[in-house]
Design a protein around this motif. Sequence first.
Motif, short mmCIF file in Angstrom:
data_model
loop_
_atom_site.label_atom_id
_atom_site.label_comp_id
_atom_site.label_asym_id
_atom_site.label_seq_id
_atom_site.Cartn_x
_atom_site.Cartn_y
_atom_site.Cartn_z
N LYS A 131 0.88 -1.17 0.00
CA LYS A 131 0.00 0.00 0.00
C LYS A 131 0.91 1.21 0.00
N PRO A 132 1.10 1.86 -1.12
CA PRO A 132 2.18 2.84 -1.21
C PRO A 132 1.97 4.12 -0.40
N ARG A 133 0.75 4.62 -0.36
CA ARG A 133 0.59 5.91 0.30
C ARG A 133 -0.22 5.81 1.60
N GLY A 134 0.34 5.08 2.54
CA GLY A 134 -0.31 4.99 3.84
C GLY A 134 -1.45 3.99 3.86
N ALA A 135 -1.88 3.60 5.03
CA ALA A 135 -2.86 2.53 5.19
C ALA A 135 -4.23 2.91 4.64
N ARG A 136 -4.50 4.18 4.44
CA ARG A 136 -5.83 4.59 3.98
C ARG A 136 -5.95 4.62 2.45
N GLU A 137 -4.82 4.39 1.80
CA GLU A 137 -4.81 4.39 0.33
C GLU A 137 -5.47 3.10 -0.19
N TYR A 138 -6.37 3.22 -1.13
CA TYR A 138 -7.09 2.04 -1.58
C TYR A 138 -6.57 1.43 -2.88
N ARG A 139 -5.45 1.97 -3.37
CA ARG A 139 -4.80 1.34 -4.52
C ARG A 139 -3.38 1.00 -4.15
N GLY A 140 -2.94 -0.18 -4.48
CA GLY A 140 -1.59 -0.58 -4.14
C GLY A 140 -0.94 -1.34 -5.28
N THR A 141 0.17 -1.97 -5.00
CA THR A 141 0.85 -2.78 -6.01
C THR A 141 1.33 -4.07 -5.33
N VAL A 142 2.06 -4.85 -6.11
CA VAL A 142 2.68 -6.07 -5.58
C VAL A 142 4.18 -5.86 -5.67
N ALA A 143 4.88 -6.15 -4.57
CA ALA A 143 6.33 -5.94 -4.54
C ALA A 143 7.00 -6.68 -5.69
N GLY A 144 7.78 -5.96 -6.48
CA GLY A 144 8.53 -6.58 -7.58
C GLY A 144 7.71 -6.79 -8.84
N LEU A 145 6.42 -6.52 -8.79
CA LEU A 145 5.57 -6.69 -9.99
C LEU A 145 4.76 -5.41 -10.20
N PRO A 146 5.42 -4.33 -10.61
CA PRO A 146 4.75 -3.03 -10.67
C PRO A 146 3.63 -2.96 -11.71
N GLU A 147 3.55 -3.94 -12.62
CA GLU A 147 2.47 -3.94 -13.61
C GLU A 147 1.13 -4.25 -12.97
N ILE A 148 1.18 -4.82 -11.76
CA ILE A 148 -0.08 -5.20 -11.10
C ILE A 148 -0.58 -4.05 -10.24
N GLU A 149 -1.87 -3.72 -10.43
CA GLU A 149 -2.50 -2.73 -9.56
C GLU A 149 -3.43 -3.49 -8.61
N VAL A 150 -3.34 -3.17 -7.34
CA VAL A 150 -4.19 -3.83 -6.34
C VAL A 150 -5.28 -2.87 -5.91
N ALA A 151 -6.54 -3.30 -6.07
CA ALA A 151 -7.67 -2.49 -5.60
C ALA A 151 -8.15 -3.08 -4.29
N PHE A 152 -8.10 -2.30 -3.23
CA PHE A 152 -8.57 -2.77 -1.92
C PHE A 152 -10.04 -2.40 -1.77
#
Length: 322
Positions: free
Chosen positions: A31-52
């Motif tokens: 979770k790149p921008r703090g715990a309240r951020e709802y979009r993240g990535t996967v370590a080492g796989l920047p092509e993946i976007e994580v939607a929380f």
Amino acid sequence: MSAFVIAVPAKGRLQENAESYFARAGLKLVKPRGAREYRGTVAGLPEIEVAFLSASEIAQQLSQGAVHFGITGEDLIRESIPHADDKVVLLHGLGFGYATVVVAVPQAWIDVRSMADLDDVATAFRLENDRRMRVATKYVNLTRAFFAQHGIIDYRIVESAGATEGAPAAGTAELIVDITTTGTTLQANALKIVEDGIMLRSQANLVAARRADWTPAAREIARVMLDRIAATDRAASFREMRTRFPGCDKTLLTEAREKYGVETPFGGPTSSGMLTLHCPPDQVHALATFLRAHGAASVVVGPLDYVFACENPLFDRLEAAL
Ligand SMILES: Nc1ncnc2c1ncn2[C@@H]1O[C@H](COP(=O)(O)OP(=O)(O)OP(=O)(O)O)[C@@H](O)[C@H]1O
Ligand SMILES: O=P(O)(O)OC[C@H]1O[C@H](OP(=O)(O)OP(=O)(O)O)[C@H](O)[C@@H]1O
Ligand SMILES: [Mg+2]
């Protein structure tokens, strides 16, 4: 849309398990921008976007194809997506988030044991009270389908947002359909499960959206993720056992395979008698005894993190479905 979007529960019962499941598979959620951020990535796989998102939102997003993969409960998929199998592919049960969707009636209804009994009661209830018995649930679609299967028509659904088990005592419904895990809540509310009233055994699933944008790049990311997940699962179903003994031969290995479900990832013993076996966890002790009885001086056992194979059965399933 990014190259690849995966939706992961951001809160609730599935969140922690989902995160640790991915981490075990070498897919660490960031979770790149703090715990309240709802979009993240996967370590080492920047092509993946994580939607929380919440578990129920994930089912929606999957249905629309707004994400490629999601983790959510099968109950939510089946309830909220009409003709779910046309929209999504349940790739893999994840071994957590177990919950059973059941029909439950007051324990005081001693004549009601089966759905057929319930059908009789429903008819009688309507005749006596001049209204239909009420079923409190948030699983409206699953309930309609299940009751129809059992030929029950004399009922009416009362939609419930929470604390469904309290409805009969509160007088807002005669019976309920809800999920149960330990049975504690049903018991506390003096309800019992109708014997053949088990509608669905649900668990958290890795689900793919058929309507997502499956570009070659997206497929490649899916392949990588599913390879790691399959390797993690294979690893979890075995312990590695190593031993060395001259008396080990083909017959002995065949016996070990047949008796204990052992696999030999690197073939038979080496010229110096070194042998590596993969053994189901519950057979470890029996196999260790067996090997020593046949001349092994020592047997070492350890857990496995990953077992990578040439096959990628989860990806094959995805490709076959797209
Ligand atoms: N004992 C349980 N109670 C509720 N849900 C459970 C239980 N065990 C497993 N689950 C699963 O968790 C999922 C629901 O999770 P959760 O309640 O966090 O999601 P949600 O309904 O989207 O969130 P919310 O209710 O806050 O909007 C369902 O798939 C459900 O089957
Ligand atoms: O069989 P049990 O182990 O007792 O668990 C089942 C209960 O847990 C869930 O409720 P939750 O706590 O999520 O509350 P909610 O349904 O009101 O959101 C579910 O809706 C059941 O009520
Ligand atoms: Mg809930």
